[in-house]
Scaffold this active site. Structure first.
Site, PDB file in Angstrom:
ATOM      1  N   ASP A 239       0.654  -0.878  -0.142  1.00 35.84           N
ATOM      2  CA  ASP A 239      -0.298  -0.115   0.288  1.00 35.84           C
ATOM      3  C   ASP A 239       0.735   0.999   0.073  1.00 35.84           C
ATOM      4  O   ASP A 239       2.207   1.246   0.023  1.00 35.84           O
ATOM      5  CB  ASP A 239      -0.859   0.202   1.229  1.00 35.84           C
ATOM      6  CG  ASP A 239      -1.800   1.358   1.014  1.00 35.84           C
ATOM      7  OD1 ASP A 239      -2.460   1.372   0.003  1.00 35.84           O
ATOM      8  OD2 ASP A 239      -3.385   0.206   1.895  1.00 35.84           O
ATOM      9  N   GLU A 448     -17.578  10.640   4.223  1.00 37.14           N
ATOM     10  CA  GLU A 448     -16.910   9.018   4.683  1.00 37.14           C
ATOM     11  C   GLU A 448     -16.054   8.237   3.337  1.00 37.14           C
ATOM     12  O   GLU A 448     -15.907   9.062   2.257  1.00 37.14           O
ATOM     13  CB  GLU A 448     -17.860   7.913   4.671  1.00 37.14           C
ATOM     14  CG  GLU A 448     -19.279   7.888   3.656  1.00 37.14           C
ATOM     15  CD  GLU A 448     -19.895   6.806   3.702  1.00 37.14           C
ATOM     16  OE1 GLU A 448     -20.451   5.903   5.015  1.00 37.14           O
ATOM     17  OE2 GLU A 448     -20.753   6.683   2.871  1.00 37.14           O
TER      18      GLU A 448
END
Length: 688
Positions: A239, A448
């Site tokens: 990542d 979000e």
């Protein structure tokens, strides 16, 4: 080209490189090696629900909405279109030597983490809370992206391996502690399925530690399980900037060369970030060997050969470079939006009868919003239809459509100099003059999403509560007080506590055609058929601590309370009758009849409850299929149940099959009391 041929070609090419050149190819932004005829390649590309961040593309419903469709075949069809558009854009851009970020063929999708807690902002990227649903949809998404040709059409990536679902604010330093049972039963199954069944080409570990080991340098996850136990043959990519976290956040190493070495030694081939710039120093310090760098480079180039990037006969080079954002693909995006929306409540107001309506008020901060259509990790459609636009087009002059934003998405006022609630009076006045109100509330990806990508600075993209923002609650109460029928349209990528209104419709983030699809459902052109891929709870107070990764009291499989709206639940305008359930030889069959007054679709769901001391306390989804029936039509449906469904996981993480028997439930929902009450029908039961 098969993997062995690609691997041999990669070995031969890498053998011609210097050590410095090999190391340079382990960066996500791999530079060109002109002397070997190797162009630059950027490994970072996204395709969560359409080709993302690379300009114009078809935008499908966000992943959580695609999951609500509960249809493996349709899911793969969507992925095939995404892959075709990815190849088309690659063909267009690479011919102009544009090899920038988001321009390659290695898509870092799908996100198959388990959406264990509704507060997690990135849960919208997942296929929900159930391991079986996630695995089945994930497998088909990978197959759609990678294709079935001589070469890979695109390369898919399973992320974030293997235990990540918030909190976003501490993901760079957090240690997710999960038991052996929870790992095998919940967190690992989808990843294993994508490796073994779909042949996913890449795996991306998470930012966090897992049981003490940083995921991007975890011997347990990457060597023992992924490559050892499962036999993974593709490449592993970190990542982004996660390897830097080893020494700056997790403190499992002291220096960047040590972090690079830990990741490489444990099988992380590519670095999204800049820590692998220190690989040569790691070699000088004796932390890594040239052989380890060579192996990682060979894995990376094996993927590039499998994609046909060094071939003269790759069939996908012939894809029209303008084969994206087409009418055909737009039609599929509309179909996806129709199927993904979930009707949670209906007192009879829906479907609306156009002939009896003179004035419709479309209110709320998401009524004319594009951001609430596309969610995060999105492309840029040229065909967005907001909820207001869709309703206005459907009315076609037959009824007057009034519009008021009503309030900001989360701020107290819309105008900087105004007092709080500066659009409430306008909205209420319109409601008073309307025959029906369509109130569009909820969230978008500014509230979000991923840490660093949202404007929700207090929670790094996560939610603190399951309630609407305060300004929206004020608007909702004021509009309801006007006394008119209110259809509450909830756009959100997660579970929220919204019950107010004559009807409640959850749209997820429905993609470019969201407004058209919504209007079709509201006016009864299409019956709602989506099912919730997550549990909706009454309150965040019903949940364990966000940082607790135990599955106790989490998701429908372990939740001990009564849900607001259960996993697998969704209403429609038609009624379906289930009869004649039977089980034999790993298959459950049932007759389904559309007894309603219109053609419609339904999702047939099978749940299993094992009589085992190790089984989850509640029945678990083990099979599903979507069916379309004309009014009055009857069909016999057969569902295969995988052998794994008959096993349970003991405390040591071992799958065992006990002889205590099992109970199967088959119907339009799970067999819990709330679903039965809301659906007005109980699934059929088979004891075996």
């Amino acid at each position: 080209m098969n993997r062995q041929e690609a691997r041999e070609s990669a070995r031969a090419l890498v053998a011609r490189m210097t050590l410095e050149e090999k190391a340079s190819q382990l960066r996500y932004d791999a530079p060109a090696i002109d002397r070997l005829g190797i162009p630059a390649y950027n490994w970072w590309n996204e395709a969560l629900h359409g080709v993302a961040r690379a300009g114009t593309a078809t935008v499908f419903p966000q992943a959580i909405g695609l999951a609500a469709i509960f249809d493996e075949d349709f899911h793969e069809a969507v992925a095939r279109v995404i892959a075709d558009e990815g190849r088309a854009k690659y063909n267009l851009q690479s011919r102009h030597d544009d090899r920038d970020i988001y321009k390659g063929l290695t898509f870092w999708s799908p996100n198959i983490n388990i959406f264990r807690d509704p507060r997690w902002g990135r849960g919208q990227e997942t296929y929900g809370e159930d391991p079986h649903l996630t695995a089945r949809l994930g497998v088909r998404f990978v197959k759609g992206l990678q294709g079935h040709g001589e070469y890979l059409k695109t390369a898919a990536c399973a992320k974030h391996y293997a235990v990540h679902s918030g909190p976003e604010a501490i993901r760079h330093s957090f240690d997710a502690i999960a038991s052996k049972k929870d790992m095998e039963e919940t967190y690992l199954p989808a990843f294993e399925a994508l490796v073994k069944e779909a042949g996913v080409e890449a795996v991306m570990p998470a930012y966090n530690r897992v049981n003490g080991e940083p995921a991007c340098g975890s011997k347990t996850l990457l060597l023992d399980i992924l490559r050892g136990k499962w036999g993974f043959e593709g490449h592993v990519v970190s990542d982004c900037w996660a390897i830097r976290d080893f020494h700056t956040q997790h403190h499992v190493t002291d220096t960047a060369p040590e972090s690079a070495a830990l990741a490489l030694q444990n099988g992380c081939d590519l670095n999204c970030g800049n820590t692998y710039l220190h690989l040569m120093q790691a070699v000088r310090e004796g932390l890594v060997t040239e052989a380890q760098i060579t192996l990682a480079a060979e894995r990376a180039f094996t993927t590039r050969f499998l994609l046909g990037l060094f071939a003269d006969d790759c069939e996908y080079d012939a894809i029209d470079p303008l084969a994206f954002d087409t009418d055909k693909n737009a039609a599929l995006a509309l179909e996806a939006a129709r199927k993904s929306m979930v009707l949670l409540k209906n007192d009879g107001v829906l479907p609306l009868c156009m002939d009896s309506l003179k004035t419709i008020a479309v209110l709320g901060p998401n009524a004319d919003s594009r951001p609430c259509l596309y969610g995060n990790y999105n492309g840029a459609s040229s065909r967005y239809v907001t909820f207001l636009e869709g309703i206005r087009a459907a009315c076609g002059g037959k009824a007057r459509v009034l519009y008021s934003e009503g309030c900001h998405l989360y701020k107290k006022s819309l105008s900087g100099l105004s007092q709080p609630d500066d659009r409430i009076a306008e909205a209420v006045g319109m409601a008073e003059h309307a025959d029906v109100v369509i109130l569009c509330v909820g969230l978008d990806a500014t509230l979000e999403g991923e840490e660093g990508d949202t404007g929700n600075e207090y929670s790094s993209g996560d939610k603190n509560t399951l309630e609407l923002p305060e300004c929206q609650r004020t608007l909702l109460s004021a509009v309801l007080a006007a006394g008119k029928p209110v259809v509450t349209v909830l756009a959100a990528g997660s579970a929220m506590r919204v019950t107010e209104g004559s009807a409640v419709l959850w749209t997820g983030y429905p993609g470019q055609a969201g407004g058209t699809a919504l209007a079709e459902l509201l006016f009864g052109k299409v019956s709602p058929s989506g099912k919730l891929p997550v549990t909706f709870y009454h309150s965040a107070a019903d949940l364990p601590d966000f940082t607790d990764y135990s599955m106790r009291n989490r998701t429908y499989r372990y939740y001990g309370g009564k849900a607001l709206y259960p996993f697998g639940f969704g209403l429609g305008y038609a009624r379906f009758a289930y009869s004649g359930a039977a089980y034999a030889d790993g298959r459950v069959t049932v007759t389904v009849e559309n007894t309603g007054g219109m053609d419609a679709e339904d999702v047939v769901q099978a749940y299993i409850k094992l009589n085992s001391r190790f089984a989850p306390p509640n029945p678990c989804l083990c099979a599903f299929t979507r069916i379309a029936l004309k009014k009055g039509e009857r069909k016999r449906v057969s569902l295969a149940i995988a052998p794994q469904a008959f096993t349970s996981v003991n405390d040591e993480g071992e799958r065992v099959r006990e002889d205590g028997g099992f109970t199967l439930y088959i119907g339009a929902s799970q067999p819990d009391a709330v679903s039965v009450a809301l659906m007005g029908a109980e699934p059929l039961k088979i004891n075996a």
